[in-house]
Design a protein around this motif. Sequence first.
Motif, PDB file in Angstrom:
ATOM      1  N   GLU A   1       0.648  -1.184   0.051  1.00  0.00           N
ATOM      2  CA  GLU A   1       0.037   0.219   0.083  1.00  0.00           C
ATOM      3  C   GLU A   1       0.730   1.238   0.153  1.00  0.00           C
ATOM      4  O   GLU A   1       2.011   1.155   0.562  1.00  0.00           O
ATOM      5  CB  GLU A   1      -1.170   0.027   1.202  1.00  0.00           C
TER       6      GLU A   1
ATOM      7  N   GLY B   1       3.268   3.392   3.464  1.00  0.00           N
ATOM      8  CA  GLY B   1       3.877   2.682   4.472  1.00  0.00           C
ATOM      9  C   GLY B   1       4.053   3.088   5.969  1.00  0.00           C
ATOM     10  O   GLY B   1       2.908   3.862   6.383  1.00  0.00           O
ATOM     11  N   ILE B   2       5.077   2.787   6.700  1.00  0.00           N
ATOM     12  CA  ILE B   2       5.434   3.505   7.955  1.00  0.00           C
ATOM     13  C   ILE B   2       5.214   4.940   8.273  1.00  0.00           C
ATOM     14  O   ILE B   2       4.656   5.503   9.107  1.00  0.00           O
ATOM     15  CB  ILE B   2       6.708   3.128   8.563  1.00  0.00           C
TER      16      ILE B   2
ATOM     17  N   TYR C   1      -1.512   0.867  17.248  1.00  0.00           N
ATOM     18  CA  TYR C   1      -0.232   1.175  16.604  1.00  0.00           C
ATOM     19  C   TYR C   1       0.519   1.989  17.616  1.00  0.00           C
ATOM     20  O   TYR C   1       0.281   3.038  18.015  1.00  0.00           O
ATOM     21  CB  TYR C   1      -0.292   1.731  15.241  1.00  0.00           C
TER      22      TYR C   1
ATOM     23  N   SER D   1       6.822   2.131  14.638  1.00  0.00           N
ATOM     24  CA  SER D   1       7.291   0.797  13.880  1.00  0.00           C
ATOM     25  C   SER D   1       8.305  -0.059  14.562  1.00  0.00           C
ATOM     26  O   SER D   1       8.517  -1.174  14.541  1.00  0.00           O
ATOM     27  CB  SER D   1       8.379   1.693  12.786  1.00  0.00           C
TER      28      SER D   1
ATOM     29  N   LEU E   1       3.218 -10.606   7.772  1.00  0.00           N
ATOM     30  CA  LEU E   1       2.874  -9.166   7.699  1.00  0.00           C
ATOM     31  C   LEU E   1       3.264  -8.526   8.853  1.00  0.00           C
ATOM     32  O   LEU E   1       3.193  -9.193  10.048  1.00  0.00           O
ATOM     33  CB  LEU E   1       1.441  -8.784   7.341  1.00  0.00           C
ATOM     34  N   ARG E   2       3.944  -7.407   9.116  1.00  0.00           N
ATOM     35  CA  ARG E   2       4.122  -6.727  10.383  1.00  0.00           C
ATOM     36  C   ARG E   2       2.881  -6.282  10.995  1.00  0.00           C
ATOM     37  O   ARG E   2       2.171  -5.590  10.608  1.00  0.00           O
ATOM     38  CB  ARG E   2       5.210  -5.286  10.104  1.00  0.00           C
TER      39      ARG E   2
ATOM     40  N   PRO F   1      -6.609  -2.065   2.838  1.00  0.00           N
ATOM     41  CA  PRO F   1      -5.675  -2.182   1.762  1.00  0.00           C
ATOM     42  C   PRO F   1      -6.160  -2.956   0.588  1.00  0.00           C
ATOM     43  O   PRO F   1      -7.258  -3.773   0.823  1.00  0.00           O
ATOM     44  CB  PRO F   1      -4.556  -3.067   2.478  1.00  0.00           C
TER      45      PRO F   1
ATOM     46  N   HIS G   1      -2.180   2.287  -5.176  1.00  0.00           N
ATOM     47  CA  HIS G   1      -1.547   3.115  -5.910  1.00  0.00           C
ATOM     48  C   HIS G   1      -2.308   3.777  -7.178  1.00  0.00           C
ATOM     49  O   HIS G   1      -3.226   2.843  -7.340  1.00  0.00           O
ATOM     50  CB  HIS G   1      -0.151   2.461  -6.473  1.00  0.00           C
TER      51      HIS G   1
END
Length: 134
Positions: A1, A4-5, A34, A37, A47-48, A68, A103
């Motif tokens: 996606e 990101g971070i 969250y 990171s 996946l993170r 996503p 995107h």
Amino acid sequence: EPGGIAVLDALARAARVLLPLTVQRGTLLEWAVYGGSDTLVAGPLGLRQPADDSARGDLADAEVVLVPAVAMGLDGSRLGHGAGYYDRALAGWPAERLVGVVHDDEVALALPAGPHDVRIGWLCTPTRLQRLGE
């Protein structure tokens, strides 16, 4: 996606951000806050995701869900990775609270969709934010 971070960090400065947790392959997604990171670890699907189990969150508290996608249709259709995790987690959610994130070159007029596929109300790309299905 896209983003990101860096996008997660920017969002977390302005709001409480929940990320999905995959506890075990094939189970429903769970959610955790969250915390930066450095708090992310590889989950069962590679996946993170947040490592701190005590930072659980409830998706029902979310005002908006950034979803996503591999591709988005301008009719609100969404192509994911095929496992249905987000479709199950977002079943019953109003489309106007769901924002598909892709995107610019991942946008089509429409995509194949089944009865279980959740419709998305907004499209977000690096160059636009657009209401869908109107």
